[in-house]
Scaffold this active site. Structure first.
Site, PDB file in Angstrom:
ATOM      1  N   TYR A 178     -13.238  -4.625   9.905  1.00 35.95           N
ATOM      2  CA  TYR A 178     -12.537  -3.588  10.015  1.00 35.95           C
ATOM      3  C   TYR A 178     -11.555  -4.345  11.320  1.00 35.95           C
ATOM      4  O   TYR A 178     -10.517  -3.972  11.618  1.00 35.95           O
ATOM      5  CB  TYR A 178     -12.366  -1.946   9.092  1.00 35.95           C
ATOM      6  CG  TYR A 178     -11.406  -1.210   9.453  1.00 35.95           C
ATOM      7  CD1 TYR A 178     -10.285  -1.216   8.452  1.00 35.95           C
ATOM      8  CD2 TYR A 178     -10.916  -0.520  10.802  1.00 35.95           C
ATOM      9  CE1 TYR A 178      -9.656  -0.438   8.200  1.00 35.95           C
ATOM     10  CE2 TYR A 178     -10.200   0.663  10.930  1.00 35.95           C
ATOM     11  CZ  TYR A 178      -8.987   0.430   9.291  1.00 35.95           C
ATOM     12  OH  TYR A 178      -8.043   1.358   9.453  1.00 35.95           O
ATOM     13  N   ILE A 217      -6.509   9.708  10.578  1.00 28.60           N
ATOM     14  CA  ILE A 217      -5.508  10.440   9.740  1.00 28.60           C
ATOM     15  C   ILE A 217      -5.779  10.688   8.834  1.00 28.60           C
ATOM     16  O   ILE A 217      -6.658  10.221   8.041  1.00 28.60           O
ATOM     17  CB  ILE A 217      -4.644   9.484   9.379  1.00 28.60           C
ATOM     18  CG1 ILE A 217      -3.688   8.565  10.990  1.00 28.60           C
ATOM     19  CG2 ILE A 217      -3.238   9.969   8.494  1.00 28.60           C
ATOM     20  CD1 ILE A 217      -3.050   9.526  11.835  1.00 28.60           C
ATOM     21  N   ALA A 224     -12.625  -6.013  13.300  1.00 27.50           N
ATOM     22  CA  ALA A 224     -12.393  -7.475  14.068  1.00 27.50           C
ATOM     23  C   ALA A 224     -10.669  -7.520  12.818  1.00 27.50           C
ATOM     24  O   ALA A 224      -9.754  -8.986  13.545  1.00 27.50           O
ATOM     25  CB  ALA A 224     -13.080  -8.777  13.014  1.00 27.50           C
ATOM     26  N   ASN A 259      -2.284  -8.032  -5.222  1.00 24.78           N
ATOM     27  CA  ASN A 259      -3.888  -8.201  -4.839  1.00 24.78           C
ATOM     28  C   ASN A 259      -2.841  -8.982  -2.778  1.00 24.78           C
ATOM     29  O   ASN A 259      -2.410  -9.951  -3.238  1.00 24.78           O
ATOM     30  CB  ASN A 259      -4.876  -9.379  -5.093  1.00 24.78           C
ATOM     31  CG  ASN A 259      -5.341  -9.170  -4.097  1.00 24.78           C
ATOM     32  OD1 ASN A 259      -5.740  -8.625  -2.606  1.00 24.78           O
ATOM     33  ND2 ASN A 259      -6.733  -9.717  -4.517  1.00 24.78           N
ATOM     34  N   VAL A 260      -2.947  -8.731  -1.927  1.00 31.87           N
ATOM     35  CA  VAL A 260      -1.819  -9.115  -0.865  1.00 31.87           C
ATOM     36  C   VAL A 260      -2.430  -9.657  -0.521  1.00 31.87           C
ATOM     37  O   VAL A 260      -1.969 -10.941  -0.183  1.00 31.87           O
ATOM     38  CB  VAL A 260      -1.632  -7.757   0.134  1.00 31.87           C
ATOM     39  CG1 VAL A 260      -0.543  -6.980  -0.558  1.00 31.87           C
ATOM     40  CG2 VAL A 260      -3.012  -7.213   0.845  1.00 31.87           C
ATOM     41  N   GLY A 272       1.147  -1.716  -0.157  1.00 28.56           N
ATOM     42  CA  GLY A 272       0.287   0.109   0.175  1.00 28.56           C
ATOM     43  C   GLY A 272       0.763   1.174  -0.550  1.00 28.56           C
ATOM     44  O   GLY A 272       0.386   2.395   0.278  1.00 28.56           O
TER      45      GLY A 272
HETATM   46  P1  NAI Z   1      -5.407   4.748   1.472  1.00 26.72           P
HETATM   47  O1  NAI Z   1      -6.730   4.399   0.568  1.00 26.72           O
HETATM   48  O2  NAI Z   1      -5.242   6.343   1.169  1.00 26.72           O
HETATM   49  O3  NAI Z   1      -3.725   4.079   0.874  1.00 26.72           O
HETATM   50  C1  NAI Z   1      -4.671   2.158   0.792  1.00 26.72           C
HETATM   51  C2  NAI Z   1      -3.411   1.815   0.304  1.00 26.72           C
HETATM   52  O4  NAI Z   1      -3.551   0.427  -0.012  1.00 26.72           O
HETATM   53  C3  NAI Z   1      -3.289   1.518  -1.607  1.00 26.72           C
HETATM   54  O5  NAI Z   1      -1.525   2.281  -1.388  1.00 26.72           O
HETATM   55  C4  NAI Z   1      -3.873   1.202  -1.996  1.00 26.72           C
HETATM   56  O6  NAI Z   1      -2.635   0.178  -3.513  1.00 26.72           O
HETATM   57  C5  NAI Z   1      -2.876  -0.842  -0.815  1.00 26.72           C
HETATM   58  N1  NAI Z   1      -4.102  -1.275  -1.311  1.00 26.72           N
HETATM   59  C6  NAI Z   1      -5.328  -1.408  -0.844  1.00 26.72           C
HETATM   60  N2  NAI Z   1      -6.131  -2.733  -1.572  1.00 26.72           N
HETATM   61  C7  NAI Z   1      -5.184  -3.747  -1.942  1.00 26.72           C
HETATM   62  C8  NAI Z   1      -4.968  -5.147  -1.810  1.00 26.72           C
HETATM   63  N3  NAI Z   1      -5.642  -5.963  -2.133  1.00 26.72           N
HETATM   64  N4  NAI Z   1      -3.526  -5.031  -2.315  1.00 26.72           N
HETATM   65  C9  NAI Z   1      -2.262  -4.440  -2.247  1.00 26.72           C
HETATM   66  N5  NAI Z   1      -2.089  -3.283  -2.067  1.00 26.72           N
HETATM   67  C10 NAI Z   1      -3.326  -2.963  -1.731  1.00 26.72           C
HETATM   68  O7  NAI Z   1      -4.920   3.919   3.142  1.00 26.72           O
HETATM   69  P2  NAI Z   1      -4.237   4.871   3.937  1.00 26.72           P
HETATM   70  O8  NAI Z   1      -5.295   5.586   4.663  1.00 26.72           O
HETATM   71  O9  NAI Z   1      -2.990   5.110   3.438  1.00 26.72           O
HETATM   72  O10 NAI Z   1      -4.242   3.654   5.252  1.00 26.72           O
HETATM   73  C11 NAI Z   1      -3.100   3.108   5.343  1.00 26.72           C
HETATM   74  C12 NAI Z   1      -3.425   2.252   5.975  1.00 26.72           C
HETATM   75  O11 NAI Z   1      -3.588   2.240   7.826  1.00 26.72           O
HETATM   76  C13 NAI Z   1      -4.307   1.447   6.136  1.00 26.72           C
HETATM   77  O12 NAI Z   1      -3.960  -0.225   6.345  1.00 26.72           O
HETATM   78  C14 NAI Z   1      -4.849   1.960   7.096  1.00 26.72           C
HETATM   79  O13 NAI Z   1      -6.189   0.542   7.731  1.00 26.72           O
HETATM   80  C15 NAI Z   1      -4.225   1.894   8.223  1.00 26.72           C
HETATM   81  N6  NAI Z   1      -5.272   2.914   8.958  1.00 26.72           N
HETATM   82  C16 NAI Z   1      -5.620   4.061   8.750  1.00 26.72           C
HETATM   83  C17 NAI Z   1      -6.432   5.171   9.254  1.00 26.72           C
HETATM   84  C18 NAI Z   1      -6.762   6.526   8.342  1.00 26.72           C
HETATM   85  O14 NAI Z   1      -7.098   7.619   9.607  1.00 26.72           O
HETATM   86  N7  NAI Z   1      -6.324   7.267   7.535  1.00 26.72           N
HETATM   87  C19 NAI Z   1      -6.360   4.871  10.537  1.00 26.72           C
HETATM   88  C20 NAI Z   1      -6.128   3.885  10.900  1.00 26.72           C
HETATM   89  C21 NAI Z   1      -5.036   2.358  10.102  1.00 26.72           C
END
Ligand code: NAI
Length: 243
Positions: free
Chosen positions: A154, A187, A156, A62-63, A11
């Site tokens: 989410y 965030i 879980a 796809n992870v 990601g």
């Molecule tokens: P985002 O939506 O901006 O980016 C998500 C990234 O994950 C992208 O690069 C996308 O290509 C990749 N991705 C999605 N599905 C995928 C798959 N099946 N295979 C490979 N890559 C995949 O998300 P963000 O906000 O940067 O979040 C990053 C991490 O932080 C996530 O795990 C999210 O759950 C976690 N998180 C985010 C928070 C927030 O407030 N933004 C709060 C708490 C946790």
């Protein structure tokens, strides 16, 4: 801190993962980004990492797929030097009340967020063991620590990340490999674009009174990646929400 030179960031094309990739590039790591979706975002992250003088490449994968992650790790291994860092950051949300949640929304969120991290650790563990060390950081969430109405899937998956992190930490510690988690709160990224800070009810739940920035999370990730005597830890980066 660069014992080996390569870091995999899932990601890493945007949001928190992109910031982590850039910070690791600043520290001299070569960066392999694993992502799905917008290739322009991924290309921009690669360019910005390369501008810092390191090697960088983005891989569509796809992870959630055991086979795709196996293949991508093999490809990264061919393209890059010894692996030192894995950041399991890829994540999605499919929110909904549990009484109405679709089976596919449960499966896809658990598949990407939890099985995705398992898949990546599963396929890189032997490389870390062979290199006699390494660092893993998994991205959890306060939702996984406290629960959140409308996010059963989410929460879980992110609570599962905590168990996965601690078991992995115990199992790989004798090999000099650490495994920790970061649990962000709200965030500012694309994932939270529908949440605004005008929402005073939301702000009241955050003791520090603001949403976090990607740099707040990336700093914690880099701290754990550079801390050889910390393992099995879950570090909250949430402005105090879950204290
Ligand atoms: P985002 O939506 O901006 O980016 C998500 C990234 O994950 C992208 O690069 C996308 O290509 C990749 N991705 C999605 N599905 C995928 C798959 N099946 N295979 C490979 N890559 C995949 O998300 P963000 O906000 O940067 O979040 C990053 C991490 O932080 C996530 O795990 C999210 O759950 C976690 N998180 C985010 C928070 C927030 O407030 N933004 C709060 C708490 C946790």
């Amino acid at each position: 801190m660069a014992e080996g030179k390569t870091a995999i960031v899932t990601g890493g094309s945007r949001g928190i993962g992109r910031e982590v990739a850039l910070r690791l590039a600043d520290l001299g790591y070569d960066i392999a980004i694993v992502y799905i979706g917008d290739e322009n975002e991924a290309a921009e992250t690669v360019r910005d990492c390369e501008a810092k003088g390191v090697k960088a490449k983005a891989y569509v994968c796809n992870v959630a797929s055991f086979e795709e992650t196996k293949a991508v790790v093999a490809e990264i291994r061919k393209d890059f030097g010894p692996l030192w860092i894995l950041v399991n950051n890829a994540g999605i949300t499919r929110d909904g009340l549990i009484a109405f949640m679709k089976e596919e929304d449960w499966d896809s969120v658990l598949g990407v967020n939890l099985k995705g991290a398992f898949n990546m650790i599963r396929h890189t563990a032997a490389l870390f063991i062979r290199n006699k060390g390494g660092r893993i950081v998994n991205i959890s969430s306060v939702s996984g620590l406290m629960g959140n109405a409308g996010q059963a899937n989410y929460s879980a998956s992110k609570a599962g990340i905590v168990g996965l992190t601690k078991s992995t930490a115990r199992e790989l510690a004798p090999k000099g490999i650490t495994c920790n988690a970061v649990a962000p709160g709200f965030i500012r990224t694309d994932m939270t674009k529908n949440i605004t800070e005008d929402n005073s009810e939301l702000l009241r739940t955050i003791p520090l009174g603001r949403m976090g920035d990607v740099s707040d999370v990336a700093s914690a990730v880099v701290f754990l990646l550079s801390s050889p005597y910390i393992t099995g830890e879950v570090l909250r980066v949430d402005g105090g929400i879950a204290m």
